[in-house]
Design a protein around this motif. Structure first.
Motif, PDB file in Angstrom:
ATOM      1  N   THR A 123       0.824  -1.205   0.000  1.00 15.11           N
ATOM      2  CA  THR A 123       0.000   0.000   0.000  1.00 15.11           C
ATOM      3  C   THR A 123       0.856   1.253   0.000  1.00 15.11           C
ATOM      4  O   THR A 123       1.997   1.256   0.486  1.00 15.11           O
ATOM      5  CB  THR A 123      -0.919   0.013   1.245  1.00 15.11           C
ATOM      6  OG1 THR A 123      -0.110  -0.045   2.427  1.00 15.11           O
ATOM      7  CG2 THR A 123      -1.866  -1.180   1.218  1.00 15.11           C
ATOM      8  N   LEU A 162       0.271   5.936  -0.356  1.00 14.23           N
ATOM      9  CA  LEU A 162      -0.611   7.094  -0.494  1.00 14.23           C
ATOM     10  C   LEU A 162       0.167   8.250  -1.115  1.00 14.23           C
ATOM     11  O   LEU A 162       1.342   8.449  -0.791  1.00 14.23           O
ATOM     12  CB  LEU A 162      -1.160   7.543   0.869  1.00 14.23           C
ATOM     13  CG  LEU A 162      -2.357   6.798   1.449  1.00 14.23           C
ATOM     14  CD1 LEU A 162      -2.633   7.285   2.864  1.00 14.23           C
ATOM     15  CD2 LEU A 162      -3.584   6.993   0.586  1.00 14.23           C
ATOM     16  N   ILE A 177      -9.286   9.637  -1.751  1.00 15.14           N
ATOM     17  CA  ILE A 177      -9.477   8.589  -0.754  1.00 15.14           C
ATOM     18  C   ILE A 177     -10.022   9.148   0.558  1.00 15.14           C
ATOM     19  O   ILE A 177     -10.609   8.406   1.359  1.00 15.14           O
ATOM     20  CB  ILE A 177      -8.147   7.835  -0.528  1.00 15.14           C
ATOM     21  CG1 ILE A 177      -8.399   6.481   0.131  1.00 15.14           C
ATOM     22  CG2 ILE A 177      -7.173   8.679   0.277  1.00 15.14           C
ATOM     23  CD1 ILE A 177      -7.165   5.620   0.225  1.00 15.14           C
ATOM     24  N   GLY A 204      -3.590   5.141  -2.871  1.00 16.58           N
ATOM     25  CA  GLY A 204      -4.633   6.121  -2.591  1.00 16.58           C
ATOM     26  C   GLY A 204      -4.157   7.522  -2.944  1.00 16.58           C
ATOM     27  O   GLY A 204      -2.986   7.861  -2.761  1.00 16.58           O
ATOM     28  N   THR A 241      -5.140  11.748  -2.580  1.00 14.76           N
ATOM     29  CA  THR A 241      -5.964  12.750  -1.898  1.00 14.76           C
ATOM     30  C   THR A 241      -5.218  14.074  -1.854  1.00 14.76           C
ATOM     31  O   THR A 241      -3.986  14.119  -1.934  1.00 14.76           O
ATOM     32  CB  THR A 241      -6.320  12.307  -0.466  1.00 14.76           C
ATOM     33  OG1 THR A 241      -7.149  13.288   0.152  1.00 14.76           O
ATOM     34  CG2 THR A 241      -5.068  12.127   0.378  1.00 14.76           C
ATOM     35  N   LEU A 244      -5.758  14.762   3.262  1.00 11.58           N
ATOM     36  CA  LEU A 244      -5.896  13.522   4.014  1.00 11.58           C
ATOM     37  C   LEU A 244      -6.501  13.768   5.380  1.00 11.58           C
ATOM     38  O   LEU A 244      -7.379  13.041   5.833  1.00 11.58           O
ATOM     39  CB  LEU A 244      -4.532  12.845   4.155  1.00 11.58           C
ATOM     40  CG  LEU A 244      -4.516  11.508   4.897  1.00 11.58           C
ATOM     41  CD1 LEU A 244      -5.348  10.476   4.153  1.00 11.58           C
ATOM     42  CD2 LEU A 244      -3.092  11.015   5.085  1.00 11.58           C
ATOM     43  N   THR A 267      -9.206   4.829   7.154  1.00  9.73           N
ATOM     44  CA  THR A 267      -8.328   4.662   6.004  1.00  9.73           C
ATOM     45  C   THR A 267      -7.117   3.804   6.352  1.00  9.73           C
ATOM     46  O   THR A 267      -6.745   2.886   5.601  1.00  9.73           O
ATOM     47  CB  THR A 267      -7.865   6.034   5.487  1.00  9.73           C
ATOM     48  OG1 THR A 267      -9.010   6.813   5.119  1.00  9.73           O
ATOM     49  CG2 THR A 267      -6.961   5.887   4.272  1.00  9.73           C
ATOM     50  N   CYS A 292       3.092   7.675   3.055  1.00 13.83           N
ATOM     51  CA  CYS A 292       2.664   8.775   2.184  1.00 13.83           C
ATOM     52  C   CYS A 292       3.826   9.429   1.455  1.00 13.83           C
ATOM     53  O   CYS A 292       4.933   9.562   1.993  1.00 13.83           O
ATOM     54  CB  CYS A 292       1.932   9.850   3.001  1.00 13.83           C
ATOM     55  SG  CYS A 292       0.481   9.240   3.881  1.00 13.83           S
TER      56      CYS A 292
END
Length: 775
Positions: free
Chosen positions: A67, A69, A293, A318, A320, A323, A334, A406
């Motif tokens: 994952t 972001l 997201i 994701g 955005t 956030l 999330t 992130c």
């Protein structure tokens, strides 16, 4: 050495040493001096340096985890970075990706993909299976880019066919032969979660000991709240209700979750596309991209779709622009959906209890103890204690969760590619008649608030009235509140105020200022986007449209009834027709739309949603903008509109610091309640407008913008290369197709139509079956 009086003095004095220490302790996955992937050179568009760093950071994050972001401000190119990261990470010549995006961004994502990745094929997920309303697309439909327009043209299939390609060797080979290039499947998040209709599944016995009660079919016992109260049928009105019960016949007393709802077989039988993918197509997609997201953070069907994609795809990204909404638990759901194992390892559980523990660890809580004097001198004073959640987050939240997850990109990282940006607050003095009428209304509301301090329904009604009355000083009607009558044992209405109706056929000072501002901008060749938030009962937009048209300004109003997927086309049509000003609610354009043709944005009304204001104010300050961007906020002086903008300015200063941008002295005077309404009420009742002025706060904010984004109005931005790339990509991938935009969006030209050998077709007279993908 000078004395360090504030945290800002300390940071300025030791910033270099602190920066070196941080870089030593927390080395970046990808730094300025590291080499980028050679696959980035294959892209049709070259990312900026800051974008390349974020892209490679995501690629290296994917090499260690599933994952990632990208937290990037509006206009920094999140779509480009997501597509480029996917292309740079993949080791295969062809890969599959699924993008779940807001419904109005589906076609934009398709266009961006064509203009970014060479040879990519794009498919829209218009539903789970073929068949349905003949005038609407269904199943899986390929699209192409024709003269800058996205048209449904090419092969078509269904998710059921794609599933077969996963589990049958011959089908996989046929999929590779049909699509030997990168493939992107795009689904609107509304369609992605669109599943079956549901109904309640409790039972009401007609006799016996539980006669008339709501009984759980799994346990045969009444549905309880606590140990005493039994739920009635009225308690089930809208919400889904479930409970944990003992499994019948299980001697181990193992408990199960009993859902008291089920599919409604009397309505359309259907399954949500994302749910189908999660159940029957695990690991079919190499990548999943979830745009905006932060809008999937709730415990909703769309939020659950995010969790499903995170569990059934190899890599998840994701995107955005915001956030955090100001509170630590904004990211709780999330984080749980993206990194459930890590959250459980830290001891958090899904649900309210886990969220509470998360806020205690990483949020800001305020404990308020109220001591009430009593008449009995021999007794202790009565005290009540309450705990309130406050804006803010512990730095540990970023260090333990967000720092590794992130990639942050800000507009100042690419500020050299953008024109100047400025914000201005314009206060307008009221006409004498309106000022008297407003003061009368304000006084009546002040008295009502003092008598009903804890009545939030009254509070909301009153504050909305004070915000809208100066912009619509007629037709408001009598304002009522509701309070509980102890004697009657029911809620009763009472009159709060009766606003005076002013003349409807004259222009007031703020309206005259708007007309003057718009004419001034038009004289410089700058179209104007105007935002107003009251569009229903008191339709300010309709009044502004009438006033601007009477002034000879070609004006259009964007309404909510314009489908989200067609709003970009709506703007293109208005521009072709020579529109000079567009009026809309800011929520209608806050995500996805690029309003490059409207370099001037005027907030006639701002509302009090910080997220909406930040998103809407950046619609025209984006990559590709060549003219300086002006954002103007209009308000009546010494009114609730001024108080609202002052508080919004403070919230923006807080947001800048939470994103790592120290906002100077602006934070030292922040004085907020738990929400906007409570603070505005306190401003009216207790402070009575005393405090720093709104323009001072916005001047401070403007000063921070000038520090972060130096003016570059003299530089000419050349986007000819981007336009040339668009033309080349469109010419290489498509063939010209005649027809207007609206018809092209649903046009279905000749397609490749072949059948799977194991698929049995059923003839339908009214609903023709679409061809499947493989032959």
């Amino acid at each position: 050495m000078h004395e360090l009086l504030t945290i800002y003095d300390y940071m300025r004095s030791y910033s270099q040493l602190l920066g070196e220490r941080i870089l030593d302790e927390y080395a970046a996955l990808h730094s300025f001096h590291d080499q980028v992937s050679p696959r980035l050179k294959q892209l049709l568009r070259t990312p900026f340096a800051a974008q390349q760093i974020a892209i490679m950071g995501v690629v290296k994050r994917w090499q260690a985890a599933r994952t990632a972001l990208i937290v990037a401000e509006c206009g920094t190119g999140k779509t480009l970075m997501a597509l480029a990261a996917m292309h740079a990470h993949s080791r295969k010549p062809h890969y599959t990706a699924l993008a779940m995006v807001p419904p109005h961004l589906v076609l934009k994502w398709a266009r961006e993909a064509f203009l970014t990745i060479p040879g990519i094929r794009v498919f829209l997920v218009d539903g789970l299976r073929n068949g349905g309303e003949p005038n609407q697309p269904h199943g899986i439909n390929e699209v192409r880019l024709v003269k800058g327009r996205v048209l449904r043209d090419g092969i078509r299939s269904s998710l059921s066919d794609l599933r077969m390609a996963r589990f049958h060797t011959s089908a996989r080979k046929r999929w590779s032969s049909v699509c030997s290039q990168p493939a992107l499947f795009i689904v609107g998040r509304e369609r992605a979660k669109l599943g079956y209709f549901w109904r309640h599944a409790f039972v009401i016995p007609r006799s016996g000991r539980y006669f008339g009660c709501t009984v759980n079919p799994d346990s045969g016992k009444p549905v309880m709240v606590g140990d005493e109260r039994r739920l009635t049928a009225e308690d089930f009105l809208e919400a889904k209700i479930g409970e944990v019960v003992d499994r019948c016949g299980d001697q181990s007393r193992k408990q199960i979750h009993s859902a008291l709802w089920q599919a409604d077989e009397t309505k359309i039988p259907r399954m949500a596309p994302v749910e189908f993918i999660g159940r029957y197509m695990p690991r079919w997609f190499d990548y999943a991209i979830c745009d905006e997201i932060h809008q999937l953070a709730g415990d909703t069907a769309q939020g659950n779709a995010l969790g499903t994609l995170a569990s059934c795809t190899d890599r998840v990204l994701g995107l955005t622009g915001t956030l955090l909404g100001g509170y630590a638990d904004d990211v709780f759901n999330t984080l749980f959906r993206l990194e459930a194992a890590k959250m459980k390892q830290r001891g958090y559980e899904w649900g309210a209890s886990g969220r509470t523990a998360f806020v205690q660890d990483y949020g800001v809580l305020e404990t308020v103890t109220k001591v009430e004097a009593i008449d009995n001198a021999c007794s202790n004073a009565r005290s009540t204690t309450s705990v309130h959640r406050k804006p803010g987050a512990s730095p540990l939240l970023f260090g333990e969760f967000l720092m590794q997850l992130c990639a942050f990109v800000f507009l100042d990282d690419i500020s050299s590619e953008l024109p100047a940006y400025e914000e201005e607050l314009v206060g307008v003095a009221m006409d004498d008649e309106m000022r008297v009428a407003y003061e009368e209304l304000e006084q009546s509301i002040r008295e009502a608030l003092r008598k009903n301090r804890r009545n939030r329904s009254v509070l909301s009604t009153m504050l909305n009235a004070l915000l809208v009355y100066p912009d619509h000083p007629f037709g408001i009607g009598t304002l009522y509140g509701v309070r509980f009558d102890a004697e009657a044992r029911r809620k009763v209405k009472f009159v709060i105020a009766e606003p005076r109706d002013l003349a409807e056929d004259c222009q007031y000072s703020k309206e005259r200022e708007l007309v003057a501002r718009v004419k001034k901008e038009l004289a410089e060749g700058r179209r104007c986007q105007i935002f107003a938030v009251y569009t229903r009962k008191h339709d300010v937009n309709a009044r502004l449209e009438k006033i601007l048209k009477e002034a000879g300004i070609h004006t259009a109003v964007l309404r909510a009834n314009v489908d989200t997927a067609k709003r970009e086309a709506w703007y293109e049509k208005q521009i072709r027709q020579g529109v000079q000003a567009v009026i809309a609610h800011p929520r209608l354009v806050e995500t996805g739309l690029d309003l490059l043709e409207f370099p001037t944005i005027i907030f006639y009304e701002s509302g009090y949603s910080l997220h909406t204001l930040r998103q809407a104010s950046r619609r025209s300050w984006r990559i590709g903008q060549r003219r300086p961007v002006r954002v103007i906020f209009l308000c009546y002086e010494n009114t609730m509109q001024t108080a609202c903008l002052r508080l919004m300015g403070k919230k923006l200063l807080v947001a800048l610091t939470m994103e790592g941008k120290f906002a100077g002295e602006g934070l030292q005077n922040v004085d907020e309640e738990d929400d906007m309404l409570a603070e505005m009420a306190r401003e009216l009742v207790e402070k009575n407008g005393i405090g720093e002025s709104a323009d001072a706060v916005w001047r401070s904010l403007h000063a921070e913008h000038q520090k972060l984004f130096p003016a570059t109005s003299d530089r000419k931005y050349d986007d000819s290369s981007a336009a040339d790339q668009c033309d080349r990509a469109g010419a290489a991938l498509t063939q010209p197709v005649e027809g207007d935009l609206d018809s092209a969006l649903i046009a279905v030209p000749d397609r490749q139509s072949v059948l799977l050998p194991w698929k049995r077709r059923r003839s339908r007279a009214a609903i023709p079956e679409q061809g499947s993908l493989f032959g």
